[in-house]
Design an enzyme around this catalytic site. Structure first.
Site, mmCIF file in Angstrom:
data_model
loop_
_atom_site.group_PDB
_atom_site.id
_atom_site.type_symbol
_atom_site.label_atom_id
_atom_site.label_comp_id
_atom_site.label_asym_id
_atom_site.label_seq_id
_atom_site.Cartn_x
_atom_site.Cartn_y
_atom_site.Cartn_z
ATOM 1 C CE LYS A 127 51.936 44.624 38.791
ATOM 2 N NZ LYS A 127 50.813 43.735 38.478
ATOM 3 C CE LYS A 144 49.648 42.999 43.471
ATOM 4 N NZ LYS A 144 48.722 43.792 42.695
ATOM 5 C CD GLU A 147 52.881 41.736 41.982
ATOM 6 O OE1 GLU A 147 52.729 42.843 41.446
ATOM 7 O OE2 GLU A 147 52.082 40.801 41.841
ATOM 8 C CE1 TYR A 173 47.152 40.561 36.247
ATOM 9 C CE2 TYR A 173 47.958 38.639 37.415
ATOM 10 C CZ TYR A 173 47.037 39.644 37.273
ATOM 11 O OH TYR A 173 45.994 39.735 38.138
ATOM 12 C CG ASP A 191 48.410 46.034 37.055
ATOM 13 O OD1 ASP A 191 47.509 45.491 37.725
ATOM 14 O OD2 ASP A 191 49.592 45.628 37.078
ATOM 15 C CB SER A 225 47.571 45.269 45.831
ATOM 16 O OG SER A 225 47.747 45.729 44.509
ATOM 17 C CD GLU A 285 51.795 36.159 41.375
ATOM 18 O OE1 GLU A 285 51.676 37.187 40.697
ATOM 19 O OE2 GLU A 285 50.943 35.244 41.392
ATOM 20 N NE ARG A 315 42.750 47.443 25.517
ATOM 21 C CZ ARG A 315 42.926 47.180 24.237
ATOM 22 N NH1 ARG A 315 42.586 45.985 23.736
ATOM 23 N NH2 ARG A 315 43.447 48.087 23.423
ATOM 24 C CB SER A 343 43.905 37.655 44.982
ATOM 25 O OG SER A 343 43.775 37.972 43.618
ATOM 26 N N GLY A 344 46.518 36.107 43.579
ATOM 27 C CA GLY A 344 47.226 34.959 43.007
ATOM 28 C C GLY A 344 46.402 33.761 42.568
ATOM 29 N N GLY A 345 45.107 33.910 42.372
ATOM 30 C CA GLY A 345 44.277 32.784 41.948
ATOM 31 C C GLY A 345 43.384 32.242 43.056
HETATM 32 P P1 13P Z 1 46.010 39.075 41.399
HETATM 33 O O1 13P Z 1 45.314 39.629 42.608
HETATM 34 O O2 13P Z 1 45.059 38.716 40.301
HETATM 35 O O3 13P Z 1 46.979 37.993 41.727
HETATM 36 O O4 13P Z 1 46.846 40.314 40.807
HETATM 37 C C1 13P Z 1 48.186 40.432 40.952
HETATM 38 C C2 13P Z 1 48.742 41.626 40.294
HETATM 39 O O5 13P Z 1 49.948 41.776 40.295
HETATM 40 C C3 13P Z 1 47.880 42.646 39.695
HETATM 41 O O6 13P Z 1 48.493 43.905 39.756
#
Ligand code: 13P
Length: 392
Positions: A179, A261, A219, A392, A67, A330, A221, A89, A303-305
């Site tokens: 999301k 998430k 989410e 993002y 996304d 996710s 984060e 894309r 996954s956050g990096g």
């Molecule tokens: P990542 O797994 O790259 O951290 O993605 C987070 C996200 O919010 C994508 O929808």
């Protein structure tokens, strides 16, 4: 589907009827609170929301997050020397969403608005590619982060204006979950104001999504940036999630119809010591068990990096004993990195790129089941993807 609004449910169809409402203080029994408990939000979609959340949180499956806004997708394409055009894309997302066999490991995919309304080069709707494989289409509905005035250099997430009508349109187009990603920065504090704003925004979004038939992914984060210890992350994560659940309850969000998430609880990226998967699993599950009610069907980590392999190993470690919720993935970066490398924008590499996606999806599926082994993983899968101040 009937339009969703405030509806009266009878006592047999609602476990909440006759109980104290979430925001009623113990001991108070005013007439207004009695009136309030007979009205439940999101009523006409409630069964469907529960079903959607269950489908996404099904054993051995997780979410493919693709996304990225156009600007962020441009960064992915630039990493393999491609221009950020709509055609590129489309080619990239088509490659991902038409991967044969993907539905075995992937239960949902989060799309950007452009993709939700897009077709493949053969004229097939992207959402139909997903539905054919029993993958639920999802949509990113937030409008991104902007500076939060009065805070310590922190941000807040926009997108509530017009969200109800946009959500209804997304539902008509086939989306069944949503999301909203907001962020919390540990090096910036986080300030009480930023945490409150993040939690309130998530709760308003979640209520509006459920009202329109979309299962909200919640989410907040907590960014990896910083040199703090894992104990500091635990403390901040507990603070953030308690506030998120406070406002979710205050907004009468139905917990059975949401997904979370979270970030995993790890030390900051610049901390002197790294934590192993067992430690990360222990801290993360401790935090979740303290803060997340078992009514919530699924925890779908970002996954956050982290490197592809780290993200998979950590998920595997969290599934070594039964959890109150489905604990899954996710991932965006940790599912896409090796795909991009295999593809390089060349039509002759599409098959190899799809194979790379299946390899990662299968590895995470096994990790969801607690049965993953890192043996034979490629060097690429071991490379971290953390970028300081990533947006993002
Ligand atoms: P990542 O797994 O790259 O951290 O993605 C987070 C996200 O919010 C994508 O929808």
């Amino acid at each position: 589907m009937a339009s969703a609004s405030f509806v009266k449910l009878n006592a047999s169809s609602s476990p909440w009827i006759g109980q104290r409402s979430f925001n009623q203080r113990p001991g108070s029994s005013s007439r207004s609170s009695a009136a309030r408990v007979s009205v439940i939000r999101a009523g006409s979609y409630s069964e469907e929301l529960v079903q959607t959340a269950k489908t996404i949180a099904s054993p051995g499956r997780g979410i493919l997050a693709i996304d990225e806004s156009n600007a962020t997708c441009g960064k992915r394409l630039a990493s393999i020397g491609l221009d950020n055009t709509e055609a590129n894309r489309q080619a990239y997302r088509q490659l991902l969403l038409t991967t044969p066999g993907l539905g075995q490991y992937i239960s949902g995919s989060i799309l950007f608005e452009e993709t939700l309304f897009q077709s493949t080069t053969d004229g097939k709707k992207m959402v139909d590619c997903l539905r054919e494989q029993n993958i639920v289409p999802g949509i990113k509905v937030d409008k991104g982060l902007v500076p939060l005035p009065g805070s310590n250099n922190e941000s807040w997430c926009q997108g509530l204006d017009g969200l109800a009508s946009r959500s209804a349109e997304y539902y008509n187009q086939g989306a069944r979950f949503a999301k909203w990603r907001t962020v919390v920065s540990i090096p910036c504090g986080p300030s009480a104001l930023a945490v409150k704003e993040a939690a309130w925004g998530l709760a308003r979004y979640a209520a509006i999504s459920q009202d329109n038939g979309l299962v909200p992914i919640v989410e907040p984060e907590i960014l990896l940036d910083g040199d703090h210890s894992i104990d500091t992350t635990l403390e901040v994560a507990e603070r953030v999630w308690s506030e998120v659940f406070y406002y979710l309850a205050e907004n009468n969000v139905m917990f059975e119809g949401i997904l979370l998430k979270p970030s995993m609880v790890t030390p900051g990226a610049d901390h002197k010591e790294k934590a192993d998967p067992e430690t990360i699993a222990k801290y993360t599950l401790t935090m979740l068990k303290r803060r997340v009610p078992p009514a919530v069907p699924g925890i779908m980590f970002l996954s956050g990096g982290q490197s592809e392999m780290e993200a998979t190993l950590n998920l595997h470690a969290m599934n070594q004993s039964p959890n109150p919720w489905h604990v899954s993935f996710s991932y965006a970066r940790a599912l896409q990195n090796s795909v991009l490398k295999a593809w390089q924008g060349r039509p002759e590499n599409v098959e190899a790129a799809q194979k790379a996606l299946l390899t990662r999806a299968k590895a995470n599926s096994l990790a969801q089941l607690g049965k993953y082994s890192a043996e034979g993983e490629s060097d690429d899968a071991k490379k971290g993807m953390f970028v300081k101040g990533y947006t993002y």
